[in-house]
Design an enzyme around this catalytic site. Sequence first.
Site, PDB file in Angstrom:
ATOM      1  N   GLU A   1       0.821  -1.212   0.000  1.00 44.05           N
ATOM      2  CA  GLU A   1       0.000   0.000   0.000  1.00 44.05           C
ATOM      3  C   GLU A   1       0.855   1.261   0.000  1.00 44.05           C
ATOM      4  O   GLU A   1       0.609   2.187  -0.760  1.00 44.05           O
ATOM      5  CB  GLU A   1      -0.928  -0.022   1.219  1.00 44.05           C
TER       6      GLU A   1
ATOM      7  N   THR B   1     -11.807   7.014 -13.755  1.00 44.70           N
ATOM      8  CA  THR B   1     -10.841   6.530 -12.775  1.00 44.70           C
ATOM      9  C   THR B   1     -11.216   5.171 -12.205  1.00 44.70           C
ATOM     10  O   THR B   1     -10.403   4.541 -11.536  1.00 44.70           O
ATOM     11  CB  THR B   1     -10.653   7.561 -11.647  1.00 44.70           C
TER      12      THR B   1
END
Length: 434
Positions: A271, A392
């Site tokens: 992440e 997106t």
Amino acid sequence: MGQTEEFEDAVKFVATLDFNTPPVPQDISVFETTIRWVGGLISAYELSNKQFPILITKAKEVTDKLAFAFFEGNTIPFNELDFTTNTPLNQTTNIAQIGTLSLEWGALSKYTGNATYGRLTENAVIAVAQLADPLPGLAAQAVDPNTGQFTDASITWGGGSDSYFEYLLKFARYTNNANPIFLDTWKTAVDSSIKHLLKTSTVGNFSYLADFDDSGLIRHVGSHLACFYAGNWLLGGQLLQNQTIVDYASSHTLLKTLLTTGQIRTGIGPENFAFISSDGNFTGGGDITAEQLAFYNQHGYYITTSDYMQRPEVLDSNFYAWLPRPRGVAIASFNKFLRATVAFAGLNDVNDFSAGLFDDMESFWFAEVLKYLFLTFDDPNHISLDTHVFNTECHPLIAPPALESYNANILPGKAFTPPATIAPRPSFSPRPQH
């Protein structure tokens, strides 16, 4: 994908939804609802050859509710909205939440004949682009909708800002540069990023875009969310026929860095991560540990948040670079490490499979991760970048034929005065709140 029966079942289900009467009282994100519901419905309408007008009807229904975010004529929308009372929550809004509505609401204007949807969202982006920013073209992250002014001075291509920059370029392509401020601002942002944010690691010689914090300090950090920017720069460099931008984004610089973050035990990127550059290693998150330093000396970056939330952004950039081999590696890793009993799930630690999986599967696992993988091996003329712009959430929207050339100018910088008081960051949930 040719799954007509399943698709038509889904259309029948969508027809039963009533966005005007939410099943439970809840606050919703205008941004998340737009990119998933509005973008998904309009894209499905187009991909099914416009045979199911109920998809536009439902897109309009949900957007009419979302429009209450533009409270009392504000140019800047609030992002959090009580979907039962249509009352916005009085909070700051980040620029991704402001800037990632224009494609979807603009498409809705096209199909409903109501220009208001597109005008509202386009004007919001223009208002942000016209503010004095900390670095030319690089907007600060948070805006107060009540005043229309920045409430902080931080810059990132990562979460909370990412898709603002993404849509500056994509909206310019979708409208064929009808208003030059979008493409001009994007090119200025790239130019400033090369001058001020582009750094190189001391191990591996990896290029990355650092963050710029409220105090004007460089933070040598990266995130999975930010990994879209290599693909975004590739798209923009091709659009502008600017080889310099293409070269910065290509496999030997930014894209190479993104691919490298997956070279660990599971082959799946973490992440958050960080770097050490010749001009420092400040991250704003404490000193590097001995274990992290050893990892850095081996890999050229080190992990600061080790989970994998089914992020698509590395695959997003690979899609624009059209690199089938990394996609094949990703498929093998996903099949090996993410399979759960009835679904696929995220990893608690990309470098330690024994840490287990999240009991959760994201909608963008389907919308983005699997779709980017599918399109890599699909006929490139099926859904082409020549004919579509992807929102997106990886929902393709039909675009007009591209211009022979697109021109963009570097905008002059404006005098920026940091806010006297830095407001708390607006929340953007990287995982839906259940």
